[in-house]
Design an enzyme around this catalytic site. Structure first.
Site, PDB file in Angstrom:
ATOM      1  N   HIS A  16     -21.214   9.848 -20.040  1.00 25.89           N
ATOM      2  CA  HIS A  16     -20.956  10.983 -20.719  1.00 25.89           C
ATOM      3  C   HIS A  16     -20.829  11.049 -22.256  1.00 25.89           C
ATOM      4  CE1 HIS A  16     -19.755  13.189 -16.834  1.00 25.89           C
ATOM      5  NE2 HIS A  16     -20.704  12.433 -16.333  1.00 25.89           N
ATOM      6  N   GLU A  64     -18.589  12.172 -24.192  1.00 25.54           N
ATOM      7  CA  GLU A  64     -17.186  11.833 -24.687  1.00 25.54           C
ATOM      8  C   GLU A  64     -16.978  10.408 -24.233  1.00 25.54           C
ATOM      9  OE1 GLU A  64     -17.267  15.975 -22.437  1.00 25.54           O
ATOM     10  OE2 GLU A  64     -18.461  14.195 -22.234  1.00 25.54           O
ATOM     11  N   CYS A  98     -15.611  17.345 -18.343  1.00 25.70           N
ATOM     12  CA  CYS A  98     -15.328  17.252 -16.654  1.00 25.70           C
ATOM     13  C   CYS A  98     -13.839  16.389 -16.621  1.00 25.70           C
ATOM     14  CB  CYS A  98     -16.417  16.545 -15.983  1.00 25.70           C
ATOM     15  SG  CYS A  98     -16.448  14.672 -16.492  1.00 25.70           S
ATOM     16  N   CYS A 157     -13.802  12.871 -18.080  1.00 23.71           N
ATOM     17  CA  CYS A 157     -13.844  12.842 -19.612  1.00 23.71           C
ATOM     18  C   CYS A 157     -12.447  13.548 -20.031  1.00 23.71           C
ATOM     19  CB  CYS A 157     -14.934  13.713 -20.120  1.00 23.71           C
ATOM     20  SG  CYS A 157     -16.536  12.844 -19.939  1.00 23.71           S
TER      21      CYS A 157
END
Length: 149
Positions: A49, A51, A79, A82
């Protein structure tokens, strides 16, 4: 400098690669130390992801897992994975471009950063940006249209 616009540039890179268009930028003392976008499909890696990749890049640049004093700008509400990584990395401020009604972990669905379980408090700032939302809407509309063809 508008760091959210730079995060949107990163999200656009993801969009072009047919990745969910999320971008993240990490800033320390007014300097960008990391920027990245989703690469989950490209790398075949669940945790790729924006992040997480930006945190990894910033940690390498600072040679420290502690990113206290850093700010993260992200186009989509993180999410749970993260959000936990953001707290674990000790990022001080988190600026969010749009809501994640399905998996948002900073207030939309749950608010992991509001608990004291991480021994760290992240200052969350909502700065709704229509461009962040529009990019995601366009991406998922394109995906639905491809499936119908």
């Amino acid at each position: 400098m508008d760091y959210m616009n730079i995060a949107i540039e990163e999200a656009t890179k993801a969009f072009i690669k047919e990745e969910v268009p999320v971008g993240a930028v990490i800033v320390k003392n007014g300097e960008i130390i990391a920027r990245n976008h989703n690469l989950k499909e490209s790398l075949n890696l669940t945790i790729a992801h924006a992040e997480i990749l930006a945190i990894e890049e910033a940690s390498k640049k600072l040679n420290n897992w502690r990113l206290s004093g850093c700010e993260m700008y992200v186009t989509l509400e993180p999410c749970p994975m993260c959000a936990a990584a953001i707290a674990q990395s000790r990022i001080s401020k988190l600026y969010i471009g749009t809501f994640n009604k399905d998996m948002g972990a900073c207030g939309s669905t749950v608010n992991l950063l509001d608990y004291d379980i991480f021994n760290w408090k992240v200052d969350v700032k909502w700065c709704y940006n229509e461009e962040c939302s529009n990019l995601l809407t366009k991406f998922f509309k394109n995906k639905r249209n491809i499936r119908r063809d």
